[in-house]
Design a protein around this motif. Structure first.
Motif, PDB file in Angstrom:
ATOM      1  N   ALA A 247      43.238  68.415  34.108  1.00  0.00           N
ATOM      2  CA  ALA A 247      41.567  69.077  34.828  1.00  0.00           C
ATOM      3  C   ALA A 247      41.008  67.979  35.668  1.00  0.00           C
ATOM      4  CB  ALA A 247      40.714  69.640  33.917  1.00  0.00           C
ATOM      5  N   VAL A 248      41.250  66.850  35.273  1.00  0.00           N
ATOM      6  CA  VAL A 248      40.624  65.650  36.093  1.00  0.00           C
ATOM      7  C   VAL A 248      41.532  65.381  37.349  1.00  0.00           C
ATOM      8  CG1 VAL A 248      39.986  63.234  35.765  1.00  0.00           C
ATOM      9  CG2 VAL A 248      39.669  64.797  33.957  1.00  0.00           C
ATOM     10  N   LEU A 249      42.854  65.096  37.056  1.00  0.00           N
ATOM     11  CA  LEU A 249      43.737  64.496  38.268  1.00  0.00           C
ATOM     12  C   LEU A 249      44.973  65.348  38.439  1.00  0.00           C
ATOM     13  CD1 LEU A 249      43.518  60.617  37.597  1.00  0.00           C
ATOM     14  CD2 LEU A 249      42.327  62.032  39.546  1.00  0.00           C
ATOM     15  N   ASP A 250      45.139  65.582  39.555  1.00  0.00           N
ATOM     16  CA  ASP A 250      46.582  66.307  39.709  1.00  0.00           C
ATOM     17  C   ASP A 250      47.652  65.230  40.319  1.00  0.00           C
ATOM     18  OD1 ASP A 250      45.774  65.569  42.224  1.00  0.00           O
ATOM     19  OD2 ASP A 250      45.568  67.337  43.219  1.00  0.00           O
ATOM     20  N   ALA A 251      47.302  63.937  40.242  1.00  0.00           N
ATOM     21  CA  ALA A 251      48.198  62.947  40.588  1.00  0.00           C
ATOM     22  C   ALA A 251      47.640  61.497  39.809  1.00  0.00           C
ATOM     23  CB  ALA A 251      48.474  62.758  42.052  1.00  0.00           C
ATOM     24  N   PRO A 252      48.427  60.675  39.738  1.00  0.00           N
ATOM     25  CA  PRO A 252      47.905  59.309  39.160  1.00  0.00           C
ATOM     26  C   PRO A 252      46.828  58.693  39.872  1.00  0.00           C
ATOM     27  CG  PRO A 252      50.116  59.379  38.993  1.00  0.00           C
ATOM     28  CD  PRO A 252      49.846  60.586  39.868  1.00  0.00           C
ATOM     29  N   TYR A 253      45.974  57.992  39.301  1.00  0.00           N
ATOM     30  CA  TYR A 253      45.042  57.046  40.054  1.00  0.00           C
ATOM     31  C   TYR A 253      44.887  55.899  39.114  1.00  0.00           C
ATOM     32  CZ  TYR A 253      41.224  55.824  42.753  1.00  0.00           C
ATOM     33  OH  TYR A 253      40.248  54.961  43.695  1.00  0.00           O
ATOM     34  N   ALA A 254      45.339  54.617  39.839  1.00  0.00           N
ATOM     35  CA  ALA A 254      45.432  53.574  39.118  1.00  0.00           C
ATOM     36  C   ALA A 254      44.462  52.495  39.853  1.00  0.00           C
ATOM     37  CB  ALA A 254      46.826  53.006  38.945  1.00  0.00           C
ATOM     38  N   LEU A 255      43.665  51.948  38.916  1.00  0.00           N
ATOM     39  CA  LEU A 255      42.779  50.702  39.493  1.00  0.00           C
ATOM     40  C   LEU A 255      43.210  49.610  38.957  1.00  0.00           C
ATOM     41  CD1 LEU A 255      38.731  50.895  39.480  1.00  0.00           C
ATOM     42  CD2 LEU A 255      40.002  49.112  38.359  1.00  0.00           C
ATOM     43  N   ILE A 256      43.126  48.473  39.526  1.00  0.00           N
ATOM     44  CA  ILE A 256      43.565  47.023  39.024  1.00  0.00           C
ATOM     45  C   ILE A 256      42.332  46.213  39.206  1.00  0.00           C
ATOM     46  CG2 ILE A 256      46.036  47.568  39.225  1.00  0.00           C
ATOM     47  CD1 ILE A 256      46.031  45.572  41.377  1.00  0.00           C
ATOM     48  N   GLY A 257      42.068  45.566  38.129  1.00  0.00           N
ATOM     49  CA  GLY A 257      40.983  44.312  38.354  1.00  0.00           C
ATOM     50  C   GLY A 257      41.744  43.107  38.736  1.00  0.00           C
ATOM     51  N   VAL A 258      41.117  42.436  39.388  1.00  0.00           N
ATOM     52  CA  VAL A 258      41.789  41.143  40.160  1.00  0.00           C
ATOM     53  C   VAL A 258      40.773  40.163  40.505  1.00  0.00           C
ATOM     54  CG1 VAL A 258      41.559  42.454  42.610  1.00  0.00           C
ATOM     55  CG2 VAL A 258      43.002  40.351  42.382  1.00  0.00           C
ATOM     56  N   ALA A 259      41.100  39.122  40.180  1.00  0.00           N
ATOM     57  CA  ALA A 259      40.110  37.887  40.181  1.00  0.00           C
ATOM     58  C   ALA A 259      40.280  37.391  41.679  1.00  0.00           C
ATOM     59  CB  ALA A 259      40.426  36.527  39.303  1.00  0.00           C
ATOM     60  N   ALA A 260      39.116  37.100  42.261  1.00  0.00           N
ATOM     61  CA  ALA A 260      38.970  36.730  43.742  1.00  0.00           C
ATOM     62  C   ALA A 260      37.771  36.041  44.109  1.00  0.00           C
ATOM     63  CB  ALA A 260      39.308  37.919  44.720  1.00  0.00           C
ATOM     64  N   LEU A 261      37.968  34.889  44.892  1.00  0.00           N
ATOM     65  CA  LEU A 261      36.800  34.085  45.316  1.00  0.00           C
ATOM     66  C   LEU A 261      37.123  33.777  46.692  1.00  0.00           C
ATOM     67  CD1 LEU A 261      34.690  31.734  43.561  1.00  0.00           C
ATOM     68  CD2 LEU A 261      35.236  31.199  45.873  1.00  0.00           C
ATOM     69  N   ALA A 262      36.166  34.232  47.623  1.00  0.00           N
ATOM     70  CA  ALA A 262      36.147  33.633  49.052  1.00  0.00           C
ATOM     71  C   ALA A 262      35.131  32.864  49.299  1.00  0.00           C
ATOM     72  CB  ALA A 262      35.862  34.980  49.932  1.00  0.00           C
ATOM     73  N   ALA A 263      35.377  31.760  50.092  1.00  0.00           N
ATOM     74  CA  ALA A 263      34.282  30.645  50.567  1.00  0.00           C
ATOM     75  C   ALA A 263      34.628  30.409  52.143  1.00  0.00           C
ATOM     76  CB  ALA A 263      34.555  29.589  49.546  1.00  0.00           C
ATOM     77  N   ASP A 264      33.670  29.612  52.583  1.00  0.00           N
ATOM     78  CA  ASP A 264      33.848  29.241  53.972  1.00  0.00           C
ATOM     79  C   ASP A 264      35.082  28.330  54.511  1.00  0.00           C
ATOM     80  OD1 ASP A 264      31.638  30.602  55.045  1.00  0.00           O
ATOM     81  OD2 ASP A 264      30.496  29.203  53.792  1.00  0.00           O
ATOM     82  N   ASP A 265      35.676  27.665  53.261  1.00  0.00           N
ATOM     83  CA  ASP A 265      36.890  27.023  53.513  1.00  0.00           C
ATOM     84  C   ASP A 265      37.598  27.164  52.255  1.00  0.00           C
ATOM     85  OD1 ASP A 265      36.243  24.273  52.210  1.00  0.00           O
ATOM     86  OD2 ASP A 265      34.582  24.537  53.454  1.00  0.00           O
ATOM     87  N   GLU A 266      39.061  26.449  52.530  1.00  0.00           N
ATOM     88  CA  GLU A 266      39.796  26.651  51.442  1.00  0.00           C
ATOM     89  C   GLU A 266      39.273  25.636  50.348  1.00  0.00           C
ATOM     90  OE1 GLU A 266      42.939  26.833  48.640  1.00  0.00           O
ATOM     91  OE2 GLU A 266      42.512  28.389  50.351  1.00  0.00           O
ATOM     92  N   ARG A 267      39.192  24.604  50.712  1.00  0.00           N
ATOM     93  CA  ARG A 267      38.912  23.484  49.496  1.00  0.00           C
ATOM     94  C   ARG A 267      37.444  23.681  48.718  1.00  0.00           C
ATOM     95  NH1 ARG A 267      35.436  19.400  48.977  1.00  0.00           N
ATOM     96  NH2 ARG A 267      35.863  17.469  47.805  1.00  0.00           N
ATOM     97  N   GLU A 268      36.547  24.392  49.316  1.00  0.00           N
ATOM     98  CA  GLU A 268      35.440  24.842  48.718  1.00  0.00           C
ATOM     99  C   GLU A 268      35.995  25.941  47.503  1.00  0.00           C
ATOM    100  OE1 GLU A 268      31.628  25.064  47.223  1.00  0.00           O
ATOM    101  OE2 GLU A 268      32.598  23.515  48.046  1.00  0.00           O
ATOM    102  N   ALA A 269      36.579  26.977  47.885  1.00  0.00           N
ATOM    103  CA  ALA A 269      37.067  27.838  47.347  1.00  0.00           C
ATOM    104  C   ALA A 269      37.827  27.228  45.887  1.00  0.00           C
ATOM    105  CB  ALA A 269      37.949  29.042  48.085  1.00  0.00           C
ATOM    106  N   ARG A 270      38.638  26.738  46.191  1.00  0.00           N
ATOM    107  CA  ARG A 270      39.416  26.065  45.121  1.00  0.00           C
ATOM    108  C   ARG A 270      38.421  25.289  44.229  1.00  0.00           C
ATOM    109  NH1 ARG A 270      44.397  24.225  43.308  1.00  0.00           N
ATOM    110  NH2 ARG A 270      44.442  22.342  42.322  1.00  0.00           N
TER     111      ARG A 270
END
Length: 379
Positions: A247-270
């Motif tokens: 009654a909720v879904l007629d097809a699968p719906y999958a969400l995935i948790g993902v760790a992510a961090l964006a910064a102005d440059d690669e070094r700062e992100a790391r």
């Protein structure tokens, strides 16, 4: 009860996100209410409020809170309480648990808590359920106070919780005269008016158990890719293979948790991601604490084994410039076929987490709504 899923019509927007900007799937946020070195729990909760408001303004679909216990650097031990606070400080974004660790609670209490949240923010509340304790075994024992039910009884606990949410135990059942309030029983009382809708139920997992159960029940499924990446594709395949329309879904719906961090440059992100790696290293080696500063993470004397762990952990975090993070998230969608991504960012400083979400939203051209950060009651 017609089925064990409840909820409203198939494929509704409570479950299926609406695509925004150029993102291949809806983007959402998972927050742990992280507490950094030199910060208080109050500071962390104010940061979570700011994150919820920014996520709403920038077009993220939903924000969930995770349940953890006895970890000094994670102040999300009571998701329902914090969600009530966030409901009063947002207007549109979906709010939910990612998740309530059901073996730690009685199903009736959870039904009452989320019925209350639904009354506060109708049509905006998700109820994600997990079967792990969200802590170590000793703390789990303290939470459960000798109860014998646990992870093995999870399917029965889910079914009981849904019965309470729908108020439809059959005649003769020991709980037939017990009602979760707020809930449907109020609409059945003389003069009562009660919305027929209630929070949609999701199952969460980091292995195949909940994936298979979600498939059999026709429920949406959220997988913890951010700490169980090796199991992501097998679990999603199992979920899709076992899925039965409901009654909720007629097809699968999958969400995935993902760790992510964006910064102005690669070094700062790391540099920023390294703080989360050190916090996780300490947790995994029995030394849980507050999230360290970038300076502490840079000067920490890693052993060879610890350095290997930190690098392995960081490899599972999509980080770098906004364009690099966008490309990494797109590639993850391509590999997994996920229907939604839920981004979690573990960093010491709230401003870094807020900036990361802003940069990712910019990279995907998510809509930028009015800035209400200075509105009364925003903290």
């Amino acid at each position: 009860m017609s089925d064990e899923t409840g909820g409203s019509s198939k494929g509704n927007d409570e479950i299926r996100g609406v695509r925004r900007g150029t993102a291949p799937v809806p983007l959402s946020v998972l927050d742990l209410v992280t507490v950094g070195s030199g910060q208080t729990a109050g500071d962390a909760l104010r940061a979570t409020t700011a994150i919820a408001r920014l996520a709403e303004r920038r077009g993220y679909h939903r924000l969930w809170l995770a349940e953890h216990h006895s970890i000094p650097g994670v102040a999300s031990s009571a998701p329902a309480v914090v969600l009530g606070h966030l409901a009063g400080r947002t207007e549109r974004i979906r709010l939910g648990s990612g998740g309530v660790m059901l073996p730690n609670h009685q199903p009736l209490v959870v039904a009452e808590q989320f019925g209350t949240l639904h009354a506060l923010a109708p049509g905006r509340v998700d109820l994600g359920l997990g079967r792990a304790p969200g802590t170590d075994s000793a703390t789990a024992a303290a939470l459960r106070r000798g109860r014998t039910d646990g992870a093995d009884d999870f399917p029965q606990q889910v079914a009981e919780l849904v019965r309470f949410l729908d108020d439809d135990f059959p005649d003769g059942h020991p709980y037939a005269a017990i009602h979760a309030v707020p809930g449907p029983v109020q609409g059945k009382a003389p003069g009562g008016i009660q919305s027929p809708a209630r929070p949609p139920v999701w199952l969460l997992g980091s292995s195949g158990f909940s994936a298979e159960l979600a498939g059999r029940l026709g429920l949406p499924f959220a997988f913890a890719h951010h700490f169980s990446a090796a199991n992501t594709i097998p679990a999603l395949e199992l979920y899709r293979h076992t899925f039965r329309p409901s009654a909720v879904l007629d097809a699968p719906y999958a969400l995935i948790g993902v760790a992510a961090l964006a910064a102005d440059d690669e070094r700062e992100a790391r540099r920023q991601v390294r703080t989360g790696a050190l916090a996780m290293l300490r947790l995994r080696t029995g030394r849980p604490g507050l999230v360290p500063t970038p300076e502490e993470a840079e000067t920490y004397a890693y052993t060879a084994a610890e350095e290997e762990f930190a690098e392995s952990w960081m490899a599972n975090v999509v980080h770098g410039t906004p364009d690099a993070v966008r490309d990494g998230l797109n590639a993850l969608v391509g590999r997994t076929g996920a229907d939604e991504l839920m981004i979690t960012t573990n960093a010491h400083t709230p401003a870094v987490r807020l900036r990361s979400l802003d940069l990712i939203a910019d990279a995907y051209a998510l809509p930028d709504g009015p800035d209400d950060s200075g509105a009364p009651g925003s903290s």
